[in-house]
Design a protein around this motif. Sequence first.
Motif, mmCIF file in Angstrom:
data_model
loop_
_atom_site.group_PDB
_atom_site.id
_atom_site.type_symbol
_atom_site.label_atom_id
_atom_site.label_comp_id
_atom_site.label_asym_id
_atom_site.label_seq_id
_atom_site.Cartn_x
_atom_site.Cartn_y
_atom_site.Cartn_z
ATOM 1 N N TYR A 66 0.851 -1.172 -0.147
ATOM 2 C CA TYR A 66 0.142 -0.052 0.210
ATOM 3 C C TYR A 66 0.407 1.477 -0.400
ATOM 4 O O TYR A 66 1.046 2.290 1.328
ATOM 5 C CB TYR A 66 -0.539 -0.255 1.497
ATOM 6 N N ASP A 67 1.714 1.568 -0.947
ATOM 7 C CA ASP A 67 2.681 1.957 -1.031
ATOM 8 C C ASP A 67 4.226 2.568 0.009
ATOM 9 O O ASP A 67 4.514 1.685 0.156
ATOM 10 C CB ASP A 67 1.938 3.281 -0.873
ATOM 11 N N TYR A 68 3.359 3.532 1.027
ATOM 12 C CA TYR A 68 4.254 3.171 1.831
ATOM 13 C C TYR A 68 4.318 2.642 3.541
ATOM 14 O O TYR A 68 5.214 2.764 4.298
ATOM 15 C CB TYR A 68 4.550 5.103 2.356
ATOM 16 N N VAL A 69 3.028 2.039 3.010
ATOM 17 C CA VAL A 69 2.431 1.022 3.905
ATOM 18 C C VAL A 69 2.414 -0.227 4.159
ATOM 19 O O VAL A 69 1.783 -1.054 2.788
ATOM 20 C CB VAL A 69 1.852 0.608 5.132
ATOM 21 N N THR A 70 3.378 -1.371 4.130
ATOM 22 C CA THR A 70 3.098 -2.936 3.371
ATOM 23 C C THR A 70 2.194 -3.733 4.654
ATOM 24 O O THR A 70 2.764 -3.851 5.716
ATOM 25 C CB THR A 70 4.005 -3.714 3.953
#
Length: 289
Positions: A66-70
């Motif tokens: 999720y872009d800057y979140v995994t």
Amino acid sequence: MGKESDTFRLRRLGLHDVSKAILLSDNESWNQTEHDWAFLIENLENLCLGVFDNDRLIGTATALNYDYVTWIGMVLVDKNYRGRGISKTLLSNIIKGIKPSQSIKLDATPAGQKVYAKFGFQEEYEILRMTATCASSKTLNSPDNENIRLITYKDIANISAYDKTAFGANRKELIAFLFSNNRKKSFVVEKNGKIEGFILGRSGSKYYHMGPLMASSPEIGEVLILKALNELESQPVLLDIVADKKDQISFLKGIGFSKKRHFIRMYQKENPASGLLGTQYLIAGPEYG
């Protein structure tokens, strides 16, 4: 993985592994379908790992980008192989293998929480899983809200933007996937061109999984739940609700839902994707956030 390492193999999952993954999750009475597994595996921005005993899939873990979140999910080990360090091997390898991100998040069972804590994950909040074999028919009158309607393809960009603010990260691929598979059960409340809430869901192997549901007020949240239930009368339904939504939990109990278990949302590193908790009602599921 100890002495068994000569026969146990760790590798990335491909679409040809979907049937084996379904067998593993079905054996544990989880609710995933082939569509769920395919969605997780086919996007090369995600990382999905499996442990095999010869040709038998005995453990999995997935990581959504999720872009800057995994987002980590589907940490599942065949019950006949537990206690051999397989979940720790999967978790350590998936954390090493993902792209650099500001935060890693997941929804843990109470048993899994102890394992994740050893990897530096911290608690954020609790989520309750509730189910209903059939919601009370007397509650399923059409909600009195002229601003509620079915979602269309044209809404996906705006709904994804609303979800990004509410959830805290970009899930546009997930939003599009859920809508495309359940168009007649996907609703939005829009007033004067502004989105006030939405609900999506997916058909599972055992239950219809309702969620995510984001809403600007409890009243809109309840209207969206009732509207979706109108399309699901007589079907077993599962949902995961943020535990601070006390009034909505009481509302759900009143229409036939009961608590089955709970999860703990956890994060590693920082937590830039906390979103707006007040607008978060139903999550998309532990595998999706």
